[in-house]
Design a protein around this motif. Structure first.
Motif, mmCIF file in Angstrom:
data_model
loop_
_atom_site.group_PDB
_atom_site.id
_atom_site.type_symbol
_atom_site.label_atom_id
_atom_site.label_comp_id
_atom_site.label_asym_id
_atom_site.label_seq_id
_atom_site.Cartn_x
_atom_site.Cartn_y
_atom_site.Cartn_z
ATOM 1 N N HIS A 326 7.696 -6.480 -1.834
ATOM 2 C CA HIS A 326 6.612 -5.574 -1.445
ATOM 3 C C HIS A 326 6.649 -4.299 -2.289
ATOM 4 O O HIS A 326 5.618 -3.789 -2.726
ATOM 5 C CB HIS A 326 6.748 -5.182 0.026
ATOM 6 N N TYR A 329 5.452 -4.555 -5.894
ATOM 7 C CA TYR A 329 3.987 -4.710 -5.869
ATOM 8 C C TYR A 329 3.340 -3.329 -5.772
ATOM 9 O O TYR A 329 2.409 -3.004 -6.514
ATOM 10 C CB TYR A 329 3.592 -5.596 -4.687
ATOM 11 N N GLU A 330 3.832 -2.518 -4.843
ATOM 12 C CA GLU A 330 3.263 -1.187 -4.635
ATOM 13 C C GLU A 330 3.403 -0.296 -5.875
ATOM 14 O O GLU A 330 2.559 0.564 -6.123
ATOM 15 C CB GLU A 330 3.949 -0.513 -3.443
ATOM 16 N N PRO A 344 -2.825 -3.045 -1.930
ATOM 17 C CA PRO A 344 -3.237 -4.445 -1.991
ATOM 18 C C PRO A 344 -4.583 -4.617 -1.299
ATOM 19 O O PRO A 344 -4.911 -3.873 -0.373
ATOM 20 C CB PRO A 344 -2.123 -5.181 -1.214
ATOM 21 N N THR A 350 0.427 -9.246 -1.088
ATOM 22 C CA THR A 350 1.736 -8.585 -1.123
ATOM 23 C C THR A 350 2.778 -9.405 -0.368
ATOM 24 O O THR A 350 3.947 -9.460 -0.755
ATOM 25 C CB THR A 350 1.655 -7.136 -0.597
ATOM 26 N N PHE A 494 -0.111 -7.525 -9.622
ATOM 27 C CA PHE A 494 0.069 -6.129 -9.197
ATOM 28 C C PHE A 494 -1.031 -5.206 -9.725
ATOM 29 O O PHE A 494 -1.606 -4.403 -8.988
ATOM 30 C CB PHE A 494 1.414 -5.578 -9.676
ATOM 31 N N ASN A 498 -6.568 -2.856 -5.493
ATOM 32 C CA ASN A 498 -7.635 -3.270 -4.578
ATOM 33 C C ASN A 498 -9.001 -3.244 -5.268
ATOM 34 O O ASN A 498 -10.015 -2.980 -4.642
ATOM 35 C CB ASN A 498 -7.648 -2.352 -3.348
ATOM 36 N N TRP A 502 -9.206 -9.976 -1.670
ATOM 37 C CA TRP A 502 -7.989 -10.763 -1.782
ATOM 38 C C TRP A 502 -8.258 -12.173 -2.273
ATOM 39 O O TRP A 502 -7.458 -12.727 -3.058
ATOM 40 C CB TRP A 502 -7.250 -10.802 -0.436
#
Length: 525
Positions: A326, A329-330, A344, A350, A494, A498, A502
């Motif tokens: 996680h 990814y962030e 995300p 994620t 990544f 947004n 999704w």
């Protein structure tokens, strides 16, 4: 609020205030979850309300709807879409927003501070797991399992009060219930979701029944009881969501292993430095601390940290790898993205990254890289356990999704009866005798504090299998923890943040829409 001449001007004035308030809220939430402090709970509730109030103004919501009809750059259009959904769910009276925030904060405090009591001794969740992992006496196991459910009677009334408020919110906005509202606001088509989960369930049913038969046979032999007398106490985890076979033996793989170090080494092989994340993280258990695990990005500016309760077990190696998944990814969003897009598009992608990483704790080849080439027989057992775990966990997600859907559709029904109906239908595990009215359903953290979320795990597993196929195709079949894999994930998964929905992101990463096919191929054939 000032009169805006354009949506772009509105963004420049509105987003900085949201960013500031979000950071304050996340800091309060972190303190609450790491201390169980009543003051932190009060502060978190106040800040949560203040943040929701920013999205509460009906006049601004009307402007957003009007702006949606105008042509915009794709990134601007996506921000508008995000804000419309955020405002929509907050178009309710401010006192209702405040009440929900207060009750959620109180519930979080209850979870953080509760410790079950067994034979006069307070136990942690890790303590309960150890008993269920190693104890062979059925009576002692039953007592430990029952102790893990003591909090149900305490939390059930609090959760039901929240369910009522959440449903009140949903109905005020034109939805049948909160479950349906959340799916819509998360850009998840409810018909597609149910159809997809049903397809996965049917195509993996035979494989699950084979696994369950082996589990019950070995449980009956171990505890010297007939299969008909087995119950949830026979499993190694209180919700029967993990593989109960060989769990104590497999933990020998972690003897002398520094979980944080080998996890950092795993990501280093992908060209990613997680050292700063670990330095900010809270890794070990203590009283008053949340006993689960999560990752938090406090500010969308790089302050990413994880909460864990690490012990020397394969489960905690998986968990640390998962939470760091996680975290990377962030930290991987395109730095040029506007603040609203530095997240995300849904928890599905994620979770896919986190699950992809956590799986490596059970994979034969990956374990050789994580802990060394020794203990080959145990690594092979872990690899076999991984398939069982996937099939077992899929049934647990089906339980949670079916229960939550029904909980919000009709919260006045006999929820203990509903809970065991779902468990028996999907997990095929029989309810214990005389256990109605105990609120066992309320002991699962996500039902109260991460509602309408659990399906994301199974869709994430499906996506993780599809990502593995994409990496193998792009980088080679042995490249799962290589710098090539790291570059692929950074660029494809990544970096977009947004900027798209999704399901569009799934297609962007893998070339196809999300289906159960890759997961079925990997675990159910």
């Amino acid at each position: 609020m000032k009169k805006e001449h354009s949506f772009e001007q509105f963004l420049t004035e509105f987003v900085p205030e949201v960013a500031r308030k979000s950071k304050q809220l996340n800091k309060a939430y972190w303190i609450l979850e790491t201390t169980g402090s009543a003051d932190a709970a009060d502060l978190k509730a106040d800040l949560d309300t203040e943040l929701k109030v920013l999205f509460n103004d009906p006049e601004t919501y009307k402007k957003l709807i009007a702006w949606e009809k105008e042509p915009h750059d794709p990134l601007v259009q996506r921000q508008l879409n995000i804000l419309i959904r955020a405002f929509k769910q907050n178009q309710i009276p401010k006192n209702l927003l405040e009440e929900i925030s207060q009750k959620e904060a109180a519930l979080a405090q209850s979870y953080a501070n509760f410790r079950p009591e067994l034979d006069g001794k307070k136990l942690s969740e890790n303590d309960i797991r150890e008993i269920l992992k190693k104890e062979n006496n059925p009576q002692k196991r039953k007592k430990a399992w029952e102790a893990s459910k003591q909090i149900g009677k305490v939390l059930a009334p609090q959760i039901l009060a929240l369910v009522a408020l959440r449903n009140k919110t949903a109905k005020a906005l034109g939805y049948s219930d909160y479950f349906q509202m959340q799916l819509d606001l998360q850009e998840v088509d409810s018909k597609w979701l149910l159809k997809t989960l049903e397809e996965l369930s049917q195509k993996s049913e035979k494989a699950y029944l084979q696994v369950l038969s082996e589990i019950e046979r070995r449980q009956a032999e171990r505890f010297h009881v007939p299969v008909s007398e087995l119950g949830p106490w026979a499993w190694s985890e209180p919700f029967c969501q993990e593989d109960p076979l060989d769990s104590a033996e497999l933990d020998q793989l972690l003897e002398g292993v520094d979980i944080a170090k080998v996890s950092a080494d795993f990501y280093h092989k992908m060209g990613i430095d997680v050292g700063p994340i670990l330095a900010r993280s809270d890794m070990y258990e203590r009283p008053g601390k949340n006993q689960h695990a999560f990752c938090m990005h406090l500010d969308r500016e790089g302050d990413v940290r994880t909460l864990n309760n690490v012990q020397s077990s394969l489960k905690w190696l998986e968990t640390v790898l998962h939470e760091l998944g996680h975290a990377i990814y962030e930290l991987g969003f395109d730095t040029k993205l506007p603040w609203l897009l530095k997240e995300p598009p849904h928890m599905i992608p994620t979770e896919a990254m986190a699950l992809f990483a956590g799986r490596q704790a059970y994979a034969y080849e990956s374990l050789a890289h994580l802990i060394g080439p020794q203990k080959e027989a145990l690594r092979k057992k872990a690899d076999v356990s991984h398939r069982r775990r996937q099939l077992i966990f899929s049934r647990w997600v089906l339980v949670m999704t079916a229960f939550e859907s029904e909980l919000y559709r009709n919260p006045d029904q006999d929820l203990d009866k509903l809970w065991w109906h779902c468990v028996e239908k999907y997990q095929k595990i029989h309810a214990p005798k005389d256990f109605s009215g105990h609120g066992i359903w309320a002991t699962k953290y996500h039902i109260g504090l991460a509602p309408v979320y659990y399906f994301s795990y199974l869709l994430g597993e499906m996506f993780a299998s599809a990502i593995q196929e994409a990496i193998a195709k792009e980088c080679g079949p042995t490249a799962l923890s290589s710098e090539a894999a790291g570059r692929f994930l950074q660029k494809k998964l990544f970096n977009p943040g947004n900027r798209m929905s999704w399901d569009e992101l799934v297609k962007y990463v893998t070339g196809n829409r999300l289906t159960p096919d890759a997961w079925i191929k990997e675990f159910a054939t």
